[in-house]
Scaffold this motif. Structure first.
Motif, PDB file in Angstrom:
ATOM      1  N   MET A  79      -4.961  -4.932   7.444  1.00 10.75           N
ATOM      2  CA  MET A  79      -5.872  -5.903   7.635  1.00 10.75           C
ATOM      3  C   MET A  79      -4.714  -6.878   9.106  1.00 10.75           C
ATOM      4  O   MET A  79      -3.878  -6.555   8.866  1.00 10.75           O
ATOM      5  CB  MET A  79      -5.410  -6.304   5.840  1.00 10.75           C
ATOM      6  N   TYR A 130      -5.031 -10.489   0.703  1.00 13.63           N
ATOM      7  CA  TYR A 130      -6.463  -9.052   0.821  1.00 13.63           C
ATOM      8  C   TYR A 130      -7.488  -9.023  -0.447  1.00 13.63           C
ATOM      9  O   TYR A 130      -7.316  -7.253  -0.358  1.00 13.63           O
ATOM     10  CB  TYR A 130      -5.393  -7.842   1.036  1.00 13.63           C
ATOM     11  N   VAL A 144     -10.409  -6.590  -0.299  1.00 16.93           N
ATOM     12  CA  VAL A 144      -9.846  -4.921   0.252  1.00 16.93           C
ATOM     13  C   VAL A 144      -9.749  -4.559  -1.021  1.00 16.93           C
ATOM     14  O   VAL A 144      -8.750  -5.099  -2.787  1.00 16.93           O
ATOM     15  CB  VAL A 144      -9.131  -4.074   0.478  1.00 16.93           C
ATOM     16  N   VAL A 188      -2.799   0.871   3.316  1.00 15.09           N
ATOM     17  CA  VAL A 188      -3.214   0.153   4.019  1.00 15.09           C
ATOM     18  C   VAL A 188      -2.147  -1.250   4.405  1.00 15.09           C
ATOM     19  O   VAL A 188      -0.966  -1.185   3.336  1.00 15.09           O
ATOM     20  CB  VAL A 188      -4.577  -1.218   2.141  1.00 15.09           C
ATOM     21  N   ARG A 228      -0.953  -5.232   5.952  1.00 13.64           N
ATOM     22  CA  ARG A 228      -1.794  -6.670   6.358  1.00 13.64           C
ATOM     23  C   ARG A 228      -0.339  -7.172   7.237  1.00 13.64           C
ATOM     24  O   ARG A 228       0.677  -6.827   7.835  1.00 13.64           O
ATOM     25  CB  ARG A 228      -2.183  -7.395   5.378  1.00 13.64           C
ATOM     26  N   VAL A 279      -0.101  -2.804   1.344  1.00 12.29           N
ATOM     27  CA  VAL A 279       0.345  -4.090   0.343  1.00 12.29           C
ATOM     28  C   VAL A 279      -0.463  -2.372  -0.825  1.00 12.29           C
ATOM     29  O   VAL A 279      -0.924  -1.242  -0.864  1.00 12.29           O
ATOM     30  CB  VAL A 279      -1.644  -3.899   1.246  1.00 12.29           C
TER      31      VAL A 279
END
Ligand code: NAI
Length: 328
Positions: free
Chosen positions: A74, A79, A82, A94, A96, A324
């Protein structure tokens, strides 16, 4: 590494392209937003790179995994779009960019406050039309008023400093207060005592529609609401009702709960079919910007650097520091 870059805009290319060359990465820029229907475009890419209005639900994640994508990067802080639990279950990391320029967002919040209060957005158009009347443009002194800040992380703390600089008393609410000089109060007290309320907390199931019809009734008459965080923190119907009956004196919004169909896009040749957005845009005491609070040179540079560094960590098998994790 090769990267499928969704929802690409010209400014993304300007900041990512030179830096990706330094890393030796290949970026494929794609106009489409990432969603279950477009995720297949990431087939054969190591990384899918996405932004705030992409729809990364369990189905999207399933397609990304099936296409061999090894990580979702990301290029933003929030987020909420998501399904992090689904990604964890599917084994898709994931990452960010947790912080790129909190100052950019805090400063834009101040810009919204000053414009909404002193009506500079209206004055600009009047004067261009040779209308030098100041009727209807009266604001109020910020000095001596109370700013209620919800969420005192990086951005909220900076905005608290800006509000203090204007001579405002700052009240704050955060379930995880910091040991500093902020005056923390309950949400009830903050809503009742604030002349301006500024939202700086993440969008979660707990914070969804935290500005609701009942909350609006608890606020001071004429309160100014600022939201540079996430649109769905505010129930737009409640906001509209409050603005129309005068309970809310003005609103500065950089985000909107149904923004994904409009924000970041040029829709100037089209009819806006979202009635709540249309109504908001007709109100003279509302200023809407298109999720641009982050948009400074410094922030774009940091976004590109941290995103590519996140990808580099994957390539080199280093720990993914900006992962994340699902809420426990
Ligand atoms: P941060 O993580 O540093 O701070 C968030 C704060 O909210 C934390 O102190 C946390 O304890 C607090 N919080 C959590 N739940 C809360 C609740 N129920 N009520 C009140 N406070 C709560 O995040 P940062 O960097 O300050 O960003 C804040 C938000 O700004 C992000 O979640 C993101 O949605 C938004 N944002 C918007 C941008 C824009 O361009 N408009 C750009 C960057 C971020």
């Amino acid at each position: 590494m090769n990267i499928a870059f969704f929802d690409a805009k010209p400014y993304d290319y300007i900041w990512f392209e030179p830096l990706s060359k330094e890393y030796g990465y290949e970026i494929h820029y794609c106009d489409y937003r990432l969603c279950a229907d477009t995720a297949v475009l990431a087939r054969g890419f190591d990384v899918a790179c996405a932004f705030v209005n992409d729809k990364i639900c369990a189905e999207t994640i399933g397609v990304l995994k099936e296409c061999g994508v090894r990580m979702l990067a990301m290029r933003c802080a929030g987020y909420n779009n998501v399904d992090v639990a689904a990604a964890a279950k599917a084994g898709l990391p994931v990452v960010r960019v947790p912080s790129y320029s909190p100052s950019a967002v805090a400063e834009h919040t101040a810009a919204l406050l000053l414009s909404v209060n002193r009506k500079t957005h209206r004055a600009y158009y009047r004067i261009r039309d040779n209308n030098f009347s100041i009727n209807g443009l009266m604001g109020f002194d910020l000095a001596g008023k109370t700013a209620g800040i919800i969420g005192t992380g990086q951005i909220g703390s900076l905005f608290a400093g800006i509000a203090s600089g204007f001579g405002m008393r700052v009240l704050a609410y955060d379930p995880f207060p910091k040991e500093d000089q902020l005056e923390y109060v309950s949400l009830d007290r903050l809503f009742a005592a604030s002349d301006i309320i500024s939202l700086h907390c993440p969008l979660t199931p707990d914070t969804y529609h935290m500005i609701s019809k009942s909350r609006v009734k608890e606020m001071k008459k004429g309160v100014v609401i600022l939201n540079t965080s996430r649109g769905a923190l505010i129930d737009t119907e409640a906001l509209l009702e409050g603005l129309i009956d005068g309970q809310i004196g003005g609103a500065g919004l950089d985000v909107y709960e149904e923004e994904s169909d409009y924000f970041f896009e040029d829709r100037s040749g089209e009819i806006i079919r979202d009635e709540e957005l249309s109504r908001l845009l007709t109100l003279p005491n509302v200023l809407v910007t298109s999720h641009q609070a982050f948009f400074t040179r410094e922030a774009m540079q940091a976004i590109a650097m941290v995103t590519l560094e996140n990808i580099c960590a994957l390539e080199q098998g280093r720990p993914l520091e900006n992962t994340v994790l699902p809420r426990s």
